[in-house]
Design a protein around this motif. Structure first.
Motif, PDB file in Angstrom:
ATOM      1  N   ARG A  27      29.937  37.596  25.502  1.00 36.23           N
ATOM      2  CA  ARG A  27      31.659  38.817  24.817  1.00 36.23           C
ATOM      3  C   ARG A  27      32.590  37.413  23.893  1.00 36.23           C
ATOM      4  O   ARG A  27      31.541  37.057  23.766  1.00 36.23           O
ATOM      5  CB  ARG A  27      32.390  39.159  26.071  1.00 36.23           C
ATOM      6  CG  ARG A  27      31.820  39.584  27.372  1.00 36.23           C
ATOM      7  CD  ARG A  27      32.777  40.013  28.850  1.00 36.23           C
ATOM      8  NE  ARG A  27      32.308  38.290  28.762  1.00 36.23           N
ATOM      9  CZ  ARG A  27      33.479  38.115  29.762  1.00 36.23           C
ATOM     10  NH1 ARG A  27      34.583  38.456  30.053  1.00 36.23           N
ATOM     11  NH2 ARG A  27      33.468  36.687  29.789  1.00 36.23           N
ATOM     12  N   GLU A  50      37.526  35.798  25.852  1.00 34.52           N
ATOM     13  CA  GLU A  50      37.075  37.040  27.088  1.00 34.52           C
ATOM     14  C   GLU A  50      36.364  35.976  28.068  1.00 34.52           C
ATOM     15  O   GLU A  50      36.688  36.097  28.423  1.00 34.52           O
ATOM     16  CB  GLU A  50      36.562  37.878  26.734  1.00 34.52           C
ATOM     17  CG  GLU A  50      37.188  39.161  25.738  1.00 34.52           C
ATOM     18  CD  GLU A  50      35.475  40.274  25.686  1.00 34.52           C
ATOM     19  OE1 GLU A  50      35.269  41.283  26.262  1.00 34.52           O
ATOM     20  OE2 GLU A  50      35.166  39.990  24.585  1.00 34.52           O
ATOM     21  N   GLU A  58      37.326  34.579  31.695  1.00 37.38           N
ATOM     22  CA  GLU A  58      36.933  34.544  33.242  1.00 37.38           C
ATOM     23  C   GLU A  58      35.405  34.668  32.843  1.00 37.38           C
ATOM     24  O   GLU A  58      34.880  35.511  31.783  1.00 37.38           O
ATOM     25  CB  GLU A  58      37.208  35.577  33.707  1.00 37.38           C
ATOM     26  CG  GLU A  58      37.135  35.570  35.801  1.00 37.38           C
ATOM     27  CD  GLU A  58      37.686  36.829  36.058  1.00 37.38           C
ATOM     28  OE1 GLU A  58      37.573  36.827  37.153  1.00 37.38           O
ATOM     29  OE2 GLU A  58      38.132  37.755  35.273  1.00 37.38           O
ATOM     30  N   HIS A 104      24.124  39.549  29.352  1.00 37.23           N
ATOM     31  CA  HIS A 104      25.018  40.704  29.633  1.00 37.23           C
ATOM     32  C   HIS A 104      26.401  40.800  28.348  1.00 37.23           C
ATOM     33  O   HIS A 104      27.009  39.750  27.588  1.00 37.23           O
ATOM     34  CB  HIS A 104      25.461  40.960  30.643  1.00 37.23           C
ATOM     35  CG  HIS A 104      26.892  39.019  30.898  1.00 37.23           C
ATOM     36  ND1 HIS A 104      28.510  39.481  30.608  1.00 37.23           N
ATOM     37  CD2 HIS A 104      26.511  37.807  31.565  1.00 37.23           C
ATOM     38  CE1 HIS A 104      28.647  37.962  31.232  1.00 37.23           C
ATOM     39  NE2 HIS A 104      27.833  37.594  31.589  1.00 37.23           N
ATOM     40  N   ALA A 145      30.392  43.040  28.719  1.00 42.03           N
ATOM     41  CA  ALA A 145      31.883  42.989  29.818  1.00 42.03           C
ATOM     42  C   ALA A 145      30.811  44.277  30.331  1.00 42.03           C
ATOM     43  O   ALA A 145      31.433  44.544  31.662  1.00 42.03           O
ATOM     44  CB  ALA A 145      32.885  43.662  28.252  1.00 42.03           C
ATOM     45  N   GLY A 146      30.631  45.574  29.616  1.00 43.29           N
ATOM     46  CA  GLY A 146      30.007  46.516  30.515  1.00 43.29           C
ATOM     47  C   GLY A 146      28.365  47.723  30.212  1.00 43.29           C
ATOM     48  O   GLY A 146      28.870  48.217  30.621  1.00 43.29           O
ATOM     49  N   GLY A 194      25.901  46.870  33.282  1.00 43.67           N
ATOM     50  CA  GLY A 194      27.396  47.007  33.950  1.00 43.67           C
ATOM     51  C   GLY A 194      27.713  46.179  33.438  1.00 43.67           C
ATOM     52  O   GLY A 194      28.993  46.077  33.147  1.00 43.67           O
ATOM     53  N   PHE A 206      29.750  42.213  32.865  1.00 44.37           N
ATOM     54  CA  PHE A 206      30.512  40.956  33.584  1.00 44.37           C
ATOM     55  C   PHE A 206      31.363  42.166  34.435  1.00 44.37           C
ATOM     56  O   PHE A 206      31.376  41.544  35.543  1.00 44.37           O
ATOM     57  CB  PHE A 206      31.350  40.693  32.574  1.00 44.37           C
ATOM     58  CG  PHE A 206      32.326  39.136  33.896  1.00 44.37           C
ATOM     59  CD1 PHE A 206      31.887  38.129  33.525  1.00 44.37           C
ATOM     60  CD2 PHE A 206      33.874  39.702  33.627  1.00 44.37           C
ATOM     61  CE1 PHE A 206      32.173  37.376  34.650  1.00 44.37           C
ATOM     62  CE2 PHE A 206      34.758  39.029  34.205  1.00 44.37           C
ATOM     63  CZ  PHE A 206      33.821  37.209  34.990  1.00 44.37           C
ATOM     64  N   GLY A 207      31.474  43.281  34.310  1.00 49.26           N
ATOM     65  CA  GLY A 207      32.457  43.486  35.233  1.00 49.26           C
ATOM     66  C   GLY A 207      31.930  43.818  36.725  1.00 49.26           C
ATOM     67  O   GLY A 207      32.661  44.087  37.054  1.00 49.26           O
ATOM     68  N   ALA A 208      30.519  44.876  36.885  1.00 49.68           N
ATOM     69  CA  ALA A 208      29.773  44.915  37.793  1.00 49.68           C
ATOM     70  C   ALA A 208      29.058  43.763  38.369  1.00 49.68           C
ATOM     71  O   ALA A 208      29.164  43.669  39.507  1.00 49.68           O
ATOM     72  CB  ALA A 208      28.615  45.473  37.289  1.00 49.68           C
ATOM     73  N   LYS A 266      31.158  40.509  38.990  1.00 49.21           N
ATOM     74  CA  LYS A 266      32.330  40.662  39.212  1.00 49.21           C
ATOM     75  C   LYS A 266      32.621  41.103  41.108  1.00 49.21           C
ATOM     76  O   LYS A 266      32.375  40.307  41.819  1.00 49.21           O
ATOM     77  CB  LYS A 266      33.508  40.371  38.579  1.00 49.21           C
ATOM     78  CG  LYS A 266      34.228  39.578  39.061  1.00 49.21           C
ATOM     79  CD  LYS A 266      35.855  39.365  38.251  1.00 49.21           C
ATOM     80  CE  LYS A 266      36.909  39.494  38.613  1.00 49.21           C
ATOM     81  NZ  LYS A 266      38.500  39.503  38.230  1.00 49.21           N
ATOM     82  N   GLU A 267      32.203  42.583  40.049  1.00 53.18           N
ATOM     83  CA  GLU A 267      32.141  43.523  42.083  1.00 53.18           C
ATOM     84  C   GLU A 267      31.320  42.873  42.634  1.00 53.18           C
ATOM     85  O   GLU A 267      31.794  43.507  43.989  1.00 53.18           O
ATOM     86  CB  GLU A 267      32.007  44.509  41.045  1.00 53.18           C
ATOM     87  CG  GLU A 267      32.073  45.922  41.990  1.00 53.18           C
ATOM     88  CD  GLU A 267      32.504  46.900  41.804  1.00 53.18           C
ATOM     89  OE1 GLU A 267      32.123  48.477  42.605  1.00 53.18           O
ATOM     90  OE2 GLU A 267      32.204  47.278  40.664  1.00 53.18           O
TER      91      GLU A 267
END
Length: 469
Positions: A384, A388, A392, A421, A423-424, A448, A450-452, A454-455
């Motif tokens: 990223r 970004e 985080e 990785h 972001a998505g 997926g 960073f979003g995945a 973190k989730e």
């Protein structure tokens, strides 16, 4: 009076169609001009002027072709020196369009020829400005792109931009509508709003660069602070906009030649063409031609092509979703990449059916990575943007922004397995394709992004609001 913003999301670019009493002006048109001609015909109107706010760096304008097709003159502001016939407007010069008037306001700073067009209605009241790259919503144009041409520093140009904004634009009434050339996502500014139309009054209230108590020194410092290097294709697009270019119909005809798998393979082996695969990243991961580069047509396609391939003269062979061949060639030409020489007929499936070798990318879900990380503590590369990442990121991940991936090649392990990785999932597959084309195959993509991650609870750094960076 009719004003229509024709916004192209991939380029974050706004062109404008203005009509009054059967006369039309087009501002900053895209390269494919047929839609403007058809629109004028539908309105039973004639295109009278083609107005350019400056020599664009991030896309190839349609001004040359549109003038050739319609006979309408091209208009630039002071200091412009194109290689083709054009009206070089004087500061304050007015152009009548039906019942309205368009006035050229010379606003140098982004470039020396940058010009804002002020539209006055049938009563002579200031109605709107078409501000090009001088004033964006939430930002102003970057002052570092025209240094060489102007023989000035970015600080000198920023000083001119400060004067232009305060002497030409800020004195206008608060109810004047602002129509900029770009919105969020464009590399022509740093911090643009997602909205594409606003009032000047609101911009005076919230745009950091229009603070009434701001000194020129403060403006210069804030506008030049944190500017990333511009994409390498920018000066090549400026050259095309300034000197002219091939008609897009010829580019499309040459680029949409269907090639069988054997002919495609022969062309790839005998030329220095890049194989550009524009299918969805999930399809590319499952199978692709060895050494092909992925940049998906449904992501930020054209700007990523410009940033990563850079040389607009680079020959290109295409793999596209079936039926989207002409669209792909057209969108490449918008940023000056006219070197497409054909596409794989039947797309990647035809390649597989022909029994030819293909490659894949190892890709795992975030949950699987979490389990693996607890045991092996692998190296992780985050592609990223730096902002970004600073906001985080996965703990201990290394930041190798996709825009500047070439500068980080030595940092990737040659043998040990590492993870990549974004972001998505779009940018990481682009990065993976570039790494594999350079012989680096010991990578695993995290689906997926960073979003995945973190989730599913992978440890990340404390969040920092991006606007404070």
């Amino acid at each position: 009076m009719k004003i229509e913003q024709i916004y192209t999301g991939c380029l974050a670019q706004g062109a404008y169609y203005i009509e009054s009493k059967g006369e039309v002006a087009i501002i900053d048109p895209l390269r494919e001009v047929e839609p403007y001609i058809k629109r004028a015909k539908a309105d039973k109107a004639k295109i009278k002027y083609i107005l350019e706010t400056h020599f664009h760096a991030d896309f190839v304008s349609g001004h040359v072709t549109l003038s050739k097709e319609t006979g309408a003159p091209i208009i630039y502001g002071p200091n412009a020196n194109p290689s083709f016939d054009a009206i070089i407007a004087k500061d304050g010069q007015e152009f009548k369009l039906g019942e309205i008037t368009i006035k050229a306001l010379h606003t140098p700073g982004h470039t020396m020829e940058s010009t804002t067009y002020l539209l006055r209605d049938e009563n002579g009241k200031d109605h709107a400005i078409f501000s090009g790259d001088t004033l964006f919503l939430g930002d102003v144009g970057r002052p570092d792109l025209a240094q060489k041409a102007a023989n000035m520093t970015q600080e000198d140009l920023a000083g001119l931009l400060f004067d232009s904004l305060r002497n030409k634009i800020m004195p206008l009434a608060n109810d004047v509508i602002v129509y900029p050339a770009h919105g969020a996502g464009s590399a022509c500014g740093k911090n643009m709003m997602k909205e594409t139309v606003d009032t000047l009054g609101n911009q005076k209230n919230m745009n950091y660069a229009l603070r009434p108590d701001m000194t020129k020194a403060e403006f210069v410092k804030e506008v030049t602070d944190g500017l990333l290097p511009p994409p390498k294709y920018f000066p090549l697009n400026v050259k095309m906009n300034k000197e002219g270019y091939e008609d897009i119909s010829e580019v499309i005809e040459r680029g949409t030649i269907a090639l069988s798998p054997d002919d495609f393979e022969e062309a790839a082996n005998e030329t220095e063409a890049i194989i550009l695969d524009v299918r969805h990243q999930d399809e590319f991961v499952k199978g692709h031609i060895p050494q092909s580069i992925f940049i998906g047509i449904d992501g930020g396609f054209a700007p990523w092509v410009g940033a990563l391939i850079a040389d607009v003269k680079q020959p290109i062979l295409l793999i596209t979703p079936e039926g989207r061949e002409e669209e792909t060639v057209t969108r490449l030409s918008r940023v000056g990449f006219d070197g497409t020489t054909g596409y794989l007929k039947g797309s990647f499936e035809a390649w597989k059916k022909a029994g030819k070798d293909y490659d894949t990318i190892t890709s795992i879900q975030a949950e699987e990575f979490k389990k693996s990380e607890a045991k092996t503590q692998p190296r992780v590369f985050d592609v990223r943007k730096e902002s970004e990442y600073q906001s985080e990121h996965v703990l201990d991940a290394e930041n190798t922004p996709l825009d500047f991936l070439n500068n980080h090649m030595v940092e990737f392990p040659k043998e040990e397995t590492f993870y990549v990785h974004c972001a998505g999932g779009y940018r990481s597959v682009i990065a993976a394709s570039i790494l594999k084309s350079r012989g680096i195959h010991n990578l695993i993509n995290i689906d997926g992004g960073f979003g995945a991650l973190k989730e599913v609870g992978v440890p990340v750094s404390n969040f920092v609001c991006p606007t404070t960076l």
